[in-house]
Write a protein that holds these residues in place. Structure first.
Motif, PDB file in Angstrom:
ATOM      1  N   ASP A  69      -1.485   9.760  -1.525  1.00  0.00           N
ATOM      2  CA  ASP A  69      -2.114   8.565  -1.592  1.00  0.00           C
ATOM      3  C   ASP A  69      -0.735   7.389  -1.348  1.00  0.00           C
ATOM      4  O   ASP A  69      -0.657   6.562  -0.688  1.00  0.00           O
ATOM      5  CB  ASP A  69      -2.622   8.128  -2.815  1.00  0.00           C
ATOM      6  N   ALA A 127       0.365   7.625   2.291  1.00  0.00           N
ATOM      7  CA  ALA A 127      -0.627   7.141   3.229  1.00  0.00           C
ATOM      8  C   ALA A 127      -0.341   5.341   3.071  1.00  0.00           C
ATOM      9  O   ALA A 127      -0.319   4.865   4.083  1.00  0.00           O
ATOM     10  CB  ALA A 127      -1.918   7.369   2.659  1.00  0.00           C
ATOM     11  N   THR A 128      -0.202   5.176   1.692  1.00  0.00           N
ATOM     12  CA  THR A 128       0.104   3.504   1.546  1.00  0.00           C
ATOM     13  C   THR A 128       1.402   3.242   2.438  1.00  0.00           C
ATOM     14  O   THR A 128       1.347   2.121   3.179  1.00  0.00           O
ATOM     15  CB  THR A 128       0.351   3.072   0.123  1.00  0.00           C
ATOM     16  N   ARG A 129       2.509   3.897   2.362  1.00  0.00           N
ATOM     17  CA  ARG A 129       3.685   3.540   3.059  1.00  0.00           C
ATOM     18  C   ARG A 129       3.697   3.765   4.338  1.00  0.00           C
ATOM     19  O   ARG A 129       3.986   2.750   5.169  1.00  0.00           O
ATOM     20  CB  ARG A 129       4.742   4.636   2.190  1.00  0.00           C
ATOM     21  N   LEU A 130       3.040   4.781   4.995  1.00  0.00           N
ATOM     22  CA  LEU A 130       2.742   4.799   6.440  1.00  0.00           C
ATOM     23  C   LEU A 130       1.945   3.757   6.928  1.00  0.00           C
ATOM     24  O   LEU A 130       2.313   3.095   8.003  1.00  0.00           O
ATOM     25  CB  LEU A 130       1.968   6.170   6.654  1.00  0.00           C
ATOM     26  N   GLU A 131       0.845   3.248   6.084  1.00  0.00           N
ATOM     27  CA  GLU A 131       0.057   2.093   6.567  1.00  0.00           C
ATOM     28  C   GLU A 131       0.979   0.904   6.677  1.00  0.00           C
ATOM     29  O   GLU A 131       0.789  -0.054   7.481  1.00  0.00           O
ATOM     30  CB  GLU A 131      -0.858   1.791   5.558  1.00  0.00           C
ATOM     31  N   ALA A 132       1.775   0.577   5.699  1.00  0.00           N
ATOM     32  CA  ALA A 132       2.792  -0.581   5.715  1.00  0.00           C
ATOM     33  C   ALA A 132       3.724  -0.366   6.789  1.00  0.00           C
ATOM     34  O   ALA A 132       3.988  -1.523   7.580  1.00  0.00           O
ATOM     35  CB  ALA A 132       3.826  -0.474   4.308  1.00  0.00           C
ATOM     36  N   ARG A 134       3.227   1.009   9.705  1.00  0.00           N
ATOM     37  CA  ARG A 134       2.620   0.865  11.149  1.00  0.00           C
ATOM     38  C   ARG A 134       2.177  -0.696  11.136  1.00  0.00           C
ATOM     39  O   ARG A 134       2.382  -0.987  12.403  1.00  0.00           O
ATOM     40  CB  ARG A 134       1.112   1.442  10.706  1.00  0.00           C
ATOM     41  N   ALA A 135       1.861  -1.182  10.041  1.00  0.00           N
ATOM     42  CA  ALA A 135       1.691  -2.668  10.245  1.00  0.00           C
ATOM     43  C   ALA A 135       2.859  -3.295  10.607  1.00  0.00           C
ATOM     44  O   ALA A 135       2.940  -4.430  11.566  1.00  0.00           O
ATOM     45  CB  ALA A 135       1.451  -3.278   8.773  1.00  0.00           C
ATOM     46  N   SER A 189       3.604  -2.826  14.203  1.00  0.00           N
ATOM     47  CA  SER A 189       2.785  -3.507  15.023  1.00  0.00           C
ATOM     48  C   SER A 189       3.379  -5.126  15.011  1.00  0.00           C
ATOM     49  O   SER A 189       3.453  -5.602  16.433  1.00  0.00           O
ATOM     50  CB  SER A 189       1.306  -3.697  14.251  1.00  0.00           C
TER      51      SER A 189
END
Length: 199
Positions: free
Chosen positions: A81, A84-89, A91-92, A95
């Protein structure tokens, strides 16, 4: 004595006594077999009593192992988890960086004049035409044109031809002086698709 034994009341009395003895024997078997029942209880584990009081060391070991594995699974899930949070950050963040690069590219493309190969022949002809005109006459015509168009054919003119033209352009007023400076900057940032022109 034979008559006594043949009497009905003696038979009934013997039957009643026999009935009482058998009934007493059947109602109290634990006292009779108490020694036999105690032997297995002393040899093994506690198997008498309620099912929830039953003790099995193998079952306890399995339950301990399951509890340990559950902790490992929960720990791994927490790590996943967090990842996943770190990857989402990230990715943002990527971007945002990509959008910034695209904006910078657009700004760069707006600021840099590009000359395509197809335009080269026509631009060279225009450069010759304006080079053969008087600087004052050429400046009056250039005043009516867009800066991008002017910069494209100025690239194909020699410095000795460009200098008097820009000087005449600057003499037309304050606004045209600023345009001459902007044109000089556009000349500096002109990019050719293949090779730069040969003077």
């Amino acid at each position: 004595m034979a008559k006594l034994l043949k009497a009905k009341w003696v038979t009934m009395l013997a039957g009643c006594v026999l009935y009482l003895l058998v009934t007493g024997y059947c109602l109290a078997p634990a006292k009779v077999f108490s020694n036999v029942a105690q032997a297995p209880a002393q040899q093994g584990a506690n198997i008498s009593g309620a099912a929830w009081e039953f003790f099995n060391p193998e079952m306890d070991r399995l339950m301990t192992e399951l509890a340990r594995e559950k902790k490992v699974v929960v720990s791994r899930q927490e790590q996943l988890d967090e990842l996943a949070t770190r990857l989402e950050a990230e990715r943002a963040e990527l971007s945002i960086v990509l959008q910034s690069v695209q904006r910078t590219q657009k700004e760069f493309d707006r600021g840099v004049l590009r000359v395509r190969e197809e335009e080269t022949a026509n631009l060279k002809k225009l450069a010759k035409v304006y080079a053969n005109m008087t600087p004052e006459g050429a400046a009056l015509i250039l005043k009516q044109m867009e800066d991008d168009q002017i910069a494209k054919f100025l690239v194909f003119m020699k410095e000795s031809e460009t200098a008097p033209l820009l000087e005449s352009f600057a003499k037309l007023g304050q606004a045209e002086t600023k345009r001459a400076a902007a044109l000089s900057e556009r000349l500096r940032t002109t990019i050719f698709r293949n090779t730069p022109p040969k003077q």
